[in-house]
Design a protein around this motif. Structure first.
Motif, PDB file in Angstrom:
ATOM      1  N   ILE A 206       0.853  -1.188   0.000  1.00 32.97           N
ATOM      2  CA  ILE A 206       0.000   0.000   0.000  1.00 32.97           C
ATOM      3  C   ILE A 206       0.891   1.241   0.000  1.00 32.97           C
ATOM      4  CG2 ILE A 206      -1.753   1.272   1.335  1.00 32.97           C
ATOM      5  CD1 ILE A 206      -2.750  -1.525   2.292  1.00 32.97           C
ATOM      6  N   PHE A 488      -7.636  -6.665  -1.431  1.00 31.63           N
ATOM      7  CA  PHE A 488      -7.109  -5.292  -1.322  1.00 31.63           C
ATOM      8  C   PHE A 488      -8.214  -4.261  -1.246  1.00 31.63           C
ATOM      9  CE2 PHE A 488      -7.248  -3.609  -5.778  1.00 31.63           C
ATOM     10  CZ  PHE A 488      -7.655  -4.764  -6.428  1.00 31.63           C
ATOM     11  N   ASN A 489      -9.408  -4.722  -0.901  1.00 33.74           N
ATOM     12  CA  ASN A 489     -10.407  -3.700  -0.577  1.00 33.74           C
ATOM     13  C   ASN A 489     -11.143  -4.003   0.709  1.00 33.74           C
ATOM     14  OD1 ASN A 489     -13.236  -4.526  -1.011  1.00 33.74           O
ATOM     15  ND2 ASN A 489     -12.544  -4.915  -3.116  1.00 33.74           N
ATOM     16  N   ASN A 516      -8.247   0.253   7.361  1.00 31.46           N
ATOM     17  CA  ASN A 516      -8.155   1.690   7.161  1.00 31.46           C
ATOM     18  C   ASN A 516      -7.209   2.001   5.994  1.00 31.46           C
ATOM     19  OD1 ASN A 516      -9.167   4.144   8.102  1.00 31.46           O
ATOM     20  ND2 ASN A 516      -7.225   4.612   9.137  1.00 31.46           N
ATOM     21  N   ALA A 517      -6.104   1.280   5.960  1.00 32.90           N
ATOM     22  CA  ALA A 517      -5.126   1.497   4.885  1.00 32.90           C
ATOM     23  C   ALA A 517      -5.746   1.214   3.519  1.00 32.90           C
ATOM     24  CB  ALA A 517      -3.899   0.617   5.112  1.00 32.90           C
ATOM     25  N   PHE A 518      -6.672   0.240   3.470  1.00 31.12           N
ATOM     26  CA  PHE A 518      -7.325  -0.102   2.200  1.00 31.12           C
ATOM     27  C   PHE A 518      -8.125   1.074   1.633  1.00 31.12           C
ATOM     28  CE2 PHE A 518      -7.541  -4.980   3.102  1.00 31.12           C
ATOM     29  CZ  PHE A 518      -6.250  -5.111   2.625  1.00 31.12           C
ATOM     30  N   LYS A 519      -8.422   2.055   2.491  1.00 29.28           N
ATOM     31  CA  LYS A 519      -9.218   3.200   2.012  1.00 29.28           C
ATOM     32  C   LYS A 519      -8.417   4.169   1.163  1.00 29.28           C
ATOM     33  CE  LYS A 519     -11.836   3.527   6.319  1.00 29.28           C
ATOM     34  NZ  LYS A 519     -11.864   4.378   7.516  1.00 29.28           N
ATOM     35  N   TYR A 520      -7.082   4.056   1.267  1.00 28.82           N
ATOM     36  CA  TYR A 520      -6.266   5.096   0.630  1.00 28.82           C
ATOM     37  C   TYR A 520      -5.517   4.599  -0.592  1.00 28.82           C
ATOM     38  CZ  TYR A 520      -7.316   7.661   4.872  1.00 28.82           C
ATOM     39  OH  TYR A 520      -7.976   8.292   5.889  1.00 28.82           O
ATOM     40  N   GLY A 521      -6.223   3.871  -1.438  1.00 28.18           N
ATOM     41  CA  GLY A 521      -5.572   3.471  -2.681  1.00 28.18           C
ATOM     42  C   GLY A 521      -4.641   2.286  -2.514  1.00 28.18           C
ATOM     43  N   ALA A 522      -5.198   1.158  -2.066  1.00 27.26           N
ATOM     44  CA  ALA A 522      -4.386  -0.063  -1.984  1.00 27.26           C
ATOM     45  C   ALA A 522      -4.288  -0.681  -3.371  1.00 27.26           C
ATOM     46  CB  ALA A 522      -5.024  -1.055  -1.020  1.00 27.26           C
TER      47      ALA A 522
ATOM     48  N   GLU B  69      -4.375   9.750  -5.458  1.00 20.62           N
ATOM     49  CA  GLU B  69      -4.078   8.453  -4.842  1.00 20.62           C
ATOM     50  C   GLU B  69      -5.016   7.331  -5.271  1.00 20.62           C
ATOM     51  OE1 GLU B  69      -1.155   8.086  -3.423  1.00 20.62           O
ATOM     52  OE2 GLU B  69      -0.863  10.228  -3.777  1.00 20.62           O
ATOM     53  N   VAL B  71      -5.898   4.283  -7.468  1.00 21.30           N
ATOM     54  CA  VAL B  71      -5.022   3.333  -8.141  1.00 21.30           C
ATOM     55  C   VAL B  71      -5.670   2.988  -9.477  1.00 21.30           C
ATOM     56  CG1 VAL B  71      -3.842   1.115  -7.975  1.00 21.30           C
ATOM     57  CG2 VAL B  71      -4.407   2.381  -5.899  1.00 21.30           C
ATOM     58  N   ASN B 104      -8.563   0.740  -7.631  1.00 17.59           N
ATOM     59  CA  ASN B 104      -9.012   1.022  -6.270  1.00 17.59           C
ATOM     60  C   ASN B 104      -9.162   2.521  -6.095  1.00 17.59           C
ATOM     61  OD1 ASN B 104      -9.851   0.202  -3.753  1.00 17.59           O
ATOM     62  ND2 ASN B 104      -7.964  -0.894  -3.257  1.00 17.59           N
ATOM     63  N   GLU B 105     -10.167   2.906  -5.353  1.00 21.81           N
ATOM     64  CA  GLU B 105     -10.343   4.323  -5.083  1.00 21.81           C
ATOM     65  C   GLU B 105      -9.540   4.719  -3.861  1.00 21.81           C
ATOM     66  OE1 GLU B 105     -14.460   5.239  -4.919  1.00 21.81           O
ATOM     67  OE2 GLU B 105     -14.742   4.750  -7.048  1.00 21.81           O
ATOM     68  N   SER B 106      -9.483   6.012  -3.625  1.00 21.17           N
ATOM     69  CA  SER B 106      -8.818   6.486  -2.411  1.00 21.17           C
ATOM     70  C   SER B 106      -9.583   7.652  -1.819  1.00 21.17           C
ATOM     71  CB  SER B 106      -7.384   6.931  -2.722  1.00 21.17           C
ATOM     72  OG  SER B 106      -6.782   7.490  -1.572  1.00 21.17           O
ATOM     73  N   TYR B 129       2.161   3.953   6.147  1.00 18.49           N
ATOM     74  CA  TYR B 129       2.075   3.366   4.807  1.00 18.49           C
ATOM     75  C   TYR B 129       1.875   4.439   3.743  1.00 18.49           C
ATOM     76  CZ  TYR B 129      -2.738   3.481   6.570  1.00 18.49           C
ATOM     77  OH  TYR B 129      -3.900   3.860   7.167  1.00 18.49           O
ATOM     78  N   ARG B 133       4.902   6.162   0.760  1.00 17.68           N
ATOM     79  CA  ARG B 133       4.691   6.466  -0.664  1.00 17.68           C
ATOM     80  C   ARG B 133       5.474   7.689  -1.108  1.00 17.68           C
ATOM     81  NH1 ARG B 133      -1.777   6.087  -1.470  1.00 17.68           N
ATOM     82  NH2 ARG B 133      -1.949   3.896  -0.839  1.00 17.68           N
TER      83      ARG B 133
END
Lengths: 581, 581
Positions: A206, A488-489, A516-522, B69, B71, B104-106, B129, B133
């Protein structure tokens, strides 16, 4: 300066040079007027010579007082040996000793420091530092270090970055039992030691690291079975923007690189079979394919012959053992005894022989006429001289039992040559497995494994049937690595935690940071982990991992050399706000 | 397949190729009829282009809905840019997008993912994480991984073997506080996490491994000062049959190899000074020698001038600051304020200026006439235009204070260029130091360090005066490594434990295995350990190690990202036979 050369490097090229050597006294041969000493270090053995004519009385006396494992330093001249030893690199020369210094004495060691020692396992563990002096043990540790270096260089060349993930992490209830570490600064709280860096490597993906690896210690507080260690080493890897196929290709590349470096043999493309096929053909998800004996299912061929055991069995299945029709009654009885052992647990075994003359006989002649037997033999593709062994029972059990028999025969018939390497991929593992005890699904690989997209609908309809893009790398009957394409979601990960019986609160408390990390463009990602201890052992033609660990623990998790674990002081307990119960 | 190329590799050579790229949306510039997207991954940034004329309406719409961000995966054609960006390798081309898939969205990240971010330290730690980046953070982690690889290759080439020593070991009272791990299988007993693999590497030497190294995690449960981590990484090394000189040469080789690989600069032979000399010249055992300002002792020159402060001081000592005679009153006052700060703790500062015209003046003109001042200036070798700063007090204190001032001036005058590397060896450390609090000697390096043979007699006569063959490798004012020649016989080791106040029983219980090992032919050996986190930071021109750790802990030892340590369940506690106090 303690030495000008090591004990492995002098040869006729050094003739007449004056050299200084240091090392351990391996052996002393005292002929009275001449004394030979084998001086050993990591690099080899060099023969030292003292004789009455050329050495002083004092020197002769000093040499006579040496004992095995004394640490000495000598100065002397390189001379040609009269009787050469072609087995060792220094076998053409010896050193005519001019000075001798004892650097340290040694008591008689508790076992002989020889390739074949008289020391038992326990004694050698207690004096592991002496065991390590023995060539076979030292060579195993050096082999391990070389493999690590090769792995690192290979993966670095493939753009992988080695990142160190933390050892003091957070305890999670999933998986095996954690070792925990009480925190003094955070009273009443504990770190856990990682069972694997799973979540951290996903966070690195991520974080855009793209290709991560680490050769890393992992920890499991499990009751130790033979050859399991509470701390073990893993080659841990993760890749972003990849599909299963990418992972398979890269790690097939790594494995075949290592095999070819070790054995000089090219493996060719690794076979791939599905989990289902592995279970059907070998009764095992880590089949040893150095030999055949694939399972043949015989329900059709055996039914309706009034042989109740077969008629009532969920599965009738057998293997064809080539060229073993001449097995005696005694040999076959031994196989029956084998399958009846508690750890195999079968009730018996049926045999059919296709004799050298082509006729067919069996232990069930009462129920099967020659024609029926011939039909079965045909199904086996049996040739004249082959022995067929058949078992029956419920599907899972009989497969496991026949698999044990197959491996036993592989051993008996020397079909498992440790110098041969037969890698393969096992694919399409089930996503979940039902646990009778806890009455819930467990993740077969781990809770971060994604279902196959085409099986996602099964998560609602029939979760136990859903397959994952999860893969195992199997070598010579051992799982040496396993991995999967990851979720990854956030939604899918939540759904998975639901299926695994996590409450929303627990999932949040344990893995909130990941979701939470999956929310930011995994990014899409996948990975694999290889058991380094086992990989090294197998590449070196062995199966016991303990020999490849410098300071292993015994089956009670104890280090008998340093005597750990041990009690700690009351002050330490108090500082940690802990009491013994 | 998620991508045919990375975002760092396309150039005019790929013109008109159809490519697939994946990555994160770095920026979107939407001019209505044209949209540019910067697509980022670990390898670089590639510019994507969509325009009304050539792209479908649907595609334009999809692009307009993208956020930072996200993906995405795109397919498109490599075309030449109209306005090129020479700053990046892909700056000559852009991709005319044909298909666009959101992988994936962010959500909007909590801080900007840019080289210069708006996120504060705490926020960036919580979302580490996302911080990773950012180019500067990722580059630091990649730098670290490259240095590790270089170290491993260098040491392997020198015949060192990497051996993994255990993480679950035994708690010992010496040194810092241990982290402990309760053992479930051995009730009431604990493992400890290693503060260093010290005893194991010595046992490896006794085991004949000859040259060992390991890049290894170590652990200390200390109250965390800024930039200290509870888990840290060490390059740990040990060699048998060596003297101090061998160790210095090998690791000078390693350090200068790394420096030249990083900076392209050759260091030349490292200066060597004794501990005593370092304290006299720099007031510090890890002097930064990128600049001079060596201490000049002035007791002789200053006494008998009725200046009580100097007359009564154990030590009067100063530094000459070149070309700073033009410092204003205000600037000098600031220096006085600096030395009066509690962390420096001095009461004041005397200055002497050698003016441009050669005349000398000072803040103590009342006591020192021009002739006396000139004599002092001469002792300083001061040139016209130099500023001399003098402090006085008890030896240890005043040296520490003047050292702080020297470093402060080094910073102020930009004499500490992080791209310059000034390594040196500090030698002949005292073996022991007296601890007022516990009223006993502590080992300055550790209890396994041997006294210098010529100082052995001092162990009875005056232990505090005995020196050791102990050495520190210092780089730019930081101790990056330290080691020593070890004790290798049982009697000396017992004597050392006596001196350190161990009872016979405690010594036996804690280190019996090592003393026992000394009975079986222990070779002379020596070693060194380098702090890897700090080494990497300094080689990269930084001093904060936290940036070079993928997932660091904060000053309370917490991982704020995963929220560890944390509570564990009552079942876990019970299994470990523990109660919270």
């Amino acid at each position: 300066m303690f030495r000008s050369h090591t004990n492995g490097e002098l040869s006729l090229k050094n003739l007449n040079e004056t050299v200084t050597l240091s090392g351990w006294v391996q052996t002393i041969r005292d002929k009275g007027f001449m004394i030979w000493i084998d001086l050993r270090d990591r690099y080899g053995v060099t023969q030292l010579l003292l004789d009455e004519e050329r050495s002083t009385e004092e020197l002769m006396k000093a040499a006579k007082n040496l004992g095995r494992e004394f640490v000495i330093q000598v100065e002397g001249k390189v001379i040609e040996r009269t009787s050469k030893n072609p087995k060792i690199p220094t076998g053409d020369i010896e050193i005519l000793v001019e000075t001798l210094t004892i650097l340290n004495e040694s008591q008689l060691p508790p076992f002989t420091i020889e390739d074949e020692t008289d020391g038992g396992e326990e004694l050698r563990m207690k004096y592991r530092y002496l065991d390590i002096r023995r060539n076979p043990v030292r060579e195993k540790l050096i082999f391990r270090s070389k493999i690590a270096q090769k792995v690192r260089n290979y993966l670095s060349d493939q753009n992988f970055i080695e990142v160190e993930t933390p050892v003091l992490i957070k305890s999670t209830p999933e998986g095996a039992r954690d070792f925990v570490v009480p925190s003094r600064m955070n009273e009443g709280q504990f770190y856990a030691l990682p069972q694997s860096p799973q979540t951290f490597k996903q966070l690195l993906m991520i974080g855009g690291m793209d290709r991560y690896f680490q050769i890393v210690k992992c920890f499991r507080d499990e009751d130790l079975r033979a050859d399991r260690q509470p701390e073990f080493t893993q080659i841990d890897c993760e890749l972003a923007f990849v599909e299963q196929e990418d992972v398979l290709q890269i790690f097939e590349g790594l494995a075949s690189h290592l095999i070819s470096e070790i054995s000089g043999k090219e493996t060719g493309k690794f076979p791939r079979i599905t989990y289902e096929e592995a279970m059907q053909k070998y009764g095992n998800d880590k089949p040893d394919i150095r030999f055949g004996m694939e399972f043949v299912e015989l329900n059709e061929e055996t039914k309706g012959k009034d042989f109740k055991i077969f008629d009532e069995a969920e599965l009738v299945v057998g293997i064809n053992v080539e060229n073993c029709a001449e097995y005696t009654r005694k040999q076959i009885d031994a196989l029956v005894d084998f399958v009846k052992k508690p750890q195999v647990g079968a009730s018996g075994l049926i045999w059919i022989k296709k004799q050298a003359d082509g006729s067919v006989t069996s232990s069930v002649n009462k129920f099967f006429d020659e024609e029926s037997l011939s039909k079965i033999a045909e199904k086996f593709n049996a040739k004249a001289g082959d022995l067929m062994l058949i078992m029956s029972g419920t599907e899972n059990k009989v497969r496991a039992q026949l698999s044990a028999l197959r491996m036993e025969l592989g051993n008996q018939l020397n079909l498992r040559n440790p110098k041969d390497f037969a890698p393969l991929w096992v694919l399409d593992f089930p996503l979940l497995e039902w646990d009778e005890e806890t009455e819930r699904y467990h993740a077969m690989h781990h809770p971060f494994t994604a279902p196959k997209p085409e099986d996602e609908h099964l998560l609602t309809e029939n979760p136990g049937k859903a397959r994952a893009n999860a893969y195992d790398l199997v070598l010579n009957g051992n799982e040496i690595g396993g991995g999967s394409v990851r979720i990854f979601n956030k939604e899918m990960q939540s759904r998975m935690f639901d299926l695994l019986g996590f409450s929303k609160e627990d999932a949040e408390a344990q893995f909130g940071f990941l979701m939470n990390a999956f929310k930011y463009g995994a990014p899409p990602h996948a990975g694999i982990a290889l058991g380094f201890d086992r990989l090294v052992a197998i590449l070196d033609g062995n199966e016991t991992i303990r020999d490849y660990i410098a300071f292993p623990k015994n089956n009670s998790g104890r280090d008998v050399m340093i005597d750990a674990p041990s009690k700690i002081s009351d002050e330490q307990l108090e500082e940690l706000s802990l009491k013994l119960n």
